[in-house]
Write an enzyme that holds these catalytic residues in place. Structure first.
Site, PDB file in Angstrom:
ATOM      1  N   ASP A 228     -10.469 -49.525  64.483  1.00 42.73           N
ATOM      2  CA  ASP A 228     -10.990 -50.510  63.552  1.00 42.73           C
ATOM      3  C   ASP A 228     -11.550 -51.668  64.386  1.00 42.73           C
ATOM      4  O   ASP A 228     -11.234 -51.812  65.568  1.00 42.73           O
ATOM      5  CB  ASP A 228      -9.912 -50.991  62.586  1.00 42.73           C
ATOM      6  CG  ASP A 228     -10.526 -51.626  61.327  1.00 42.73           C
ATOM      7  OD1 ASP A 228     -11.732 -51.971  61.347  1.00 42.73           O
ATOM      8  OD2 ASP A 228      -9.816 -51.791  60.325  1.00 42.73           O
TER       9      ASP A 228
HETATM   10  C1  BGC Z   1     -12.423 -53.078  58.307  1.00 48.07           C
HETATM   11  C2  BGC Z   1     -12.960 -51.654  58.350  1.00 48.07           C
HETATM   12  C3  BGC Z   1     -14.451 -51.675  58.542  1.00 48.07           C
HETATM   13  C4  BGC Z   1     -14.771 -52.441  59.819  1.00 48.07           C
HETATM   14  C5  BGC Z   1     -16.258 -52.531  60.112  1.00 48.07           C
HETATM   15  C6  BGC Z   1     -12.906 -53.912  59.477  1.00 48.07           C
HETATM   16  O1  BGC Z   1     -12.606 -55.263  59.254  1.00 48.07           O
HETATM   17  O2  BGC Z   1     -11.013 -53.046  58.305  1.00 48.07           O
HETATM   18  O3  BGC Z   1     -12.632 -50.989  57.160  1.00 48.07           O
HETATM   19  O4  BGC Z   1     -14.944 -50.375  58.593  1.00 48.07           O
HETATM   20  O5  BGC Z   1     -14.282 -53.775  59.687  1.00 48.07           O
HETATM   21  O6  BGC Z   1     -16.885 -53.340  59.177  1.00 48.07           O
END
Ligand code: BGC
Length: 747
Positions: A228
């Site tokens: 993530d």
């Molecule tokens: C989120 C993810 C997301 C990623 C990219 C993170 O803050 O938890 O679900 O895919 O950002 O935007």
């Protein structure tokens, strides 16, 4: 063909982090091309990095079809619908040049307070796994990869980047890993996204047991794990654990740390090579599989999300046949700012820019010849609430029927924070009370990503539609449902509790700031409410429609086939006068299990759509796993099980006891095994019997007395040897007995 062997150590350390915010690295000389990734899962949030990139929904993104949120699409209970939505995502991904969509999110809704509840499917892992697999298949069929997220136990936003989810292995396996497992083992996803949080103290990105032993060793995952955004603390430790790609670009110091780790011998270079291989292999596999989504256009995509939004709407109440609205008649009052300004998308990574946007206010007049009047009733910011309310009350009083749109504004729920209560904004509750007193017939429509307290609404409304966050066509879909062009096709994928205090995680939510104990264990959602018989506002699986069904001829067979443990068959007849769909829900209960088990667990379902008068035979197959629990391995005990078929977890219309004739599991004896466990063990009992015979009448006498057996039966055998056996070295004697059992077992 990419060649990792052509890369230097520095280049390999660079390849395991992003090139930018949304792209992976390219090394053209080694045949390595970049891949583009974008959020998911409710439509593409594709940002041109030159215009500002972020993972929190701050900067603009290219327009793409905004899907209903997963909380909505879960309510369809329809894998075919999810597959079509996957095709919409694949179409937009190809249009925008995106290789991997960051979704679906398949975390389980541990508490309705979770800020990202709208982004997840359900409180139930079986339903989550099946719907998740369907949307993944819809995308990957066209060579668009997915990143199934967030692996794992990412169930709250409070301290989401550091909190430790303290959860026992049975709960992890049965509840929090099961959907990931199903998707990995049935759809071969390109990537998984590892979670921000720690699990039992170990960061998910550094959890070798999770990312390597379970994911690849047990489930056979052959894609790569990406982090993530900002989840990784140590890139070298992540690579060693099996979390291959750190996103977004981690910077020169992090890359240097990987080089240093290899040079100092703390990271085996072969693990770095393996991570690089996995990344480039998956990208090549996707490119080879790419094919256009034939027949798809943005207009067709809009139609698909409109149908899906209608199918997501759950009708919670419909008295005095308030719905559907008659095509002709007096004035319809539409009240609520949501009718003009729909909350069609979630926050953070779900902040999609739609290709078009339907509002109820625009859509309803074209769906009926009846006069439609509108009053906003409230605002999302500061407004003259008393004036707005009195205008709304006047509109309701002068109309035949009032459609009142209530719900949660963006400020109430989003990625990044959890809710602290289930309440609607106070000005909306005040509006509800006044409008209900004035309206002749009141239809309440809810817009929210996670369940709200319905206690003020239920007694006041004639009809209630839970419409969720419905995507870019939510307005036209709602008009379709109100006017009966389509039925409200949804069933709850999460329980609506009476009060948040009733919810299973309530005493252990959201933890002490560094750790959160999953003290309710496997009793999540209806597993908890149904086991304890706690009253709920609306149960899991519930939803009304515009027609009626009769279910008959239910049989539950136990076929003599290894892959099928039980086969449920029944006939469903549409006994009403409109097209409608029924969701057959199959639950399993193990009343005589050796471990505690929930009162019922969803193990199968099927959705059938029938014309008036039409009948169809439906079959739902249950595999061995449907009866299993986790105890170091999946265990199916022989004996009786109850298979229940229902229209919700609280509306069981057929119940059948079956007997599974599977071999009894032999629990291995160990250091702490009790006398009873020795006596129940096939070899242990023989070894034990020989000791008893040798010890003579006094010991045999004890064993003949049921009360004494009760008293001593639960003692560890080694303690008995010490106390009664007269052994000089009871530990050694016990070890010898264990060795004897093991050697006889091997024979
Ligand atoms: C989120 C993810 C997301 C990623 C990219 C993170 O803050 O938890 O679900 O895919 O950002 O935007």
């Amino acid at each position: 063909m990419a060649r990792i062997s052509d890369l230097t150590l520095e280049q390999k350390a660079t390849l395991v982090t992003g090139a930018g915010f949304w792209s992976t690295q390219a090394f053209p000389d080694a045949g390595i091309e970049p891949a583009l990734v974008a959020d998911g899962p409710h439509g593409l949030r594709f940002q041109d990095e030159s215009g500002g990139a972020d993972h929190l929904g701050l900067n603009p993104s290219e327009s793409s079809t905004a899907l209903p949120a997963e909380a909505a699409t879960a309510s369809t209970w329809n894998t075919e619908t999810l597959r079509k939505l996957g095709e919409v995502l694949a179409f937009d991904a190809q249009r925008l040049g995106v290789d991997i969509v960051l979704g679906p999110g398949v975390n389980i809704k541990r508490s309705p307070l979770g800020g990202r509840s709208f982004e997840y499917f359900s409180e139930d892992p079986h339903l989550t796994g099946r719907l998740g697999a369907a949307i993944v298949s819809g995308m990957q069929k066209y060579g668009v990869g997915v990143s199934v997220k967030h692996f794992a136990a990412n169930n709250q936003e409070t301290k989401r980047m550091t909190i430790s989810a303290d959860v026992d292995e049975r709960t992890l396996r049965e509840i929090y890993l099961a959907a990931f497992e199903h998707i990995v083992t049935t759809t071969r996803p390109a990537t998984l996204m590892c979670a921000y949080n720690r699990i039992n103290g170990v960061p998910a990105s550094e959890d070798h047991w999770l990312q390597t032993e379970v994911l690849r060793g047990e489930w056979g995952f052959d894609g790569y794990v990406m982090s993530d955004w900002g989840a990784v603390d140590s890139m070298a430790d992540a690579v060693a654990a099996g979390a291959d790609l750190t996103m977004p670009h981690a910077g020169a110091a992090a890359i240097r740390s990987v080089v240093d780790a290899v040079e100092s011998g703390t990271l085996d270079e072969s693990l770095l090579d393996q991570a690089c291989e996995r990344i480039v292999t998956v990208h090549e596999r996707l490119r080879a599989a790419r094919k256009p989504v034939t027949g798809m256009t943005s207009e067709r995509a809009h139609e698909i999300v409109r149908e899906a939004a209608a199918e997501s709407i759950v009708m919670l109440k419909n008295e005095r046949s308030a719905l559907p609205l008659a095509p002709e008649g007096g004035t319809i009052a539409v009240i609520g700012e949501f009718a003009r300004t729909p909350r069609f998308r979630g926050g953070g990574s779900s902040m999609v820019t739609p290709t078009q946007l339907d509002t109820l206010l625009d859509s309803l007049p074209s769906a009926t010849s009846r006069e439609v009047v509108f009053a906003p009733g409230f605002t999302f910011s500061d407004g003259d609430a008393p004036r707005l309310r009195s205008e709304a009350v006047a509109a309701a009083a002068e109309s035949d029927v009032t459609v009142l749109m209530l719900g949660l504004p963006d400020s109430y729920e989003s990625e990044g924070f959890d809710r602290t209560h289930l309440d609607l904004p106070p000005d909306q509750i005040a509006l509800l009370k006044e409008v209900a007193a004035a309206a002749e017939t009141l239809v309440v429509v809810l817009t929210n990503g996670a369940v709200v307290d319905t206690r003020e609404i239920t007694p006041r409304a004639d009809a209630i539609l839970e419409a969720w966050i419905g995507g870019q066509a939510s307005g036209s879909a709602l008009a379709d449902v109100l006017m009966g062009v389509r039925e409200p096709g949804g069933r709850l994928a999460e329980t609506i509790p009476e009060r948040i205090e009733d919810s299973p995680a309530h005493l252990n939510w959201p933890g002490d700031g560094s750790r959160v104990l999953y003290g309710e264990r496997i009793y999540v959602g209806y597993r908890y409410y149904d086991t304890l018989g706690i009253g709920v506002a609306y149960p899991f699986g519930f939803g009304l429609g515009y027609t009626s069904f009769e279910r008959h001829g239910v049989t539950v067979e136990v076929p003599k086939r290894a892959e099928a443990a039980a086969l449920v068959t029944l006939t469903v007849t549409n006994t009403g006068d409109r097209l409608g769909s029924d969701v057959v829900q199959v639950y399993v209960h193990a009343p005589h299990a050796q471990v505690d088990r929930p009162r019922r667990e969803l193990r199968g379902f099927a959705k059938v759509t029938l014309d008036p008068g039409e009948s169809r035979t439906v079959s739902v197959e249950l595999d061995q796993r449907a009866f299993a629990y986790w105890d170091g391995e999946w265990v199916v005990e022989p004996g009786e099980y109850v298979v229940e078929i229902g229209a919700s977890s609280r509306d069981i219309y057929s119940s059948h006891t079956i007997t599974l004739d599977v071999p009894e599991r032999v629990r291995p004896l160990d250091y702490d095994s009790t006398l009873n466990e020795w006596m129940e063990h096939p070899i242990g009992s023989q070894v034990f019997g020989a000791i008893v015979t040798a010890a003579g009448d006094s010991v045999a006498g004890v064993l003949d007395d049921p009360t004494l057996v009760n008293v001593v039966g639960g003692m560890p055998m080694r303690k008995s040897l010490a106390m009664f056996g007269g052994e000089a070295d009871p530990d050694r004697a016990y070890a010898a007995l264990l060795a004897q059992v093991e050697s006889q077992m091997r024979e």
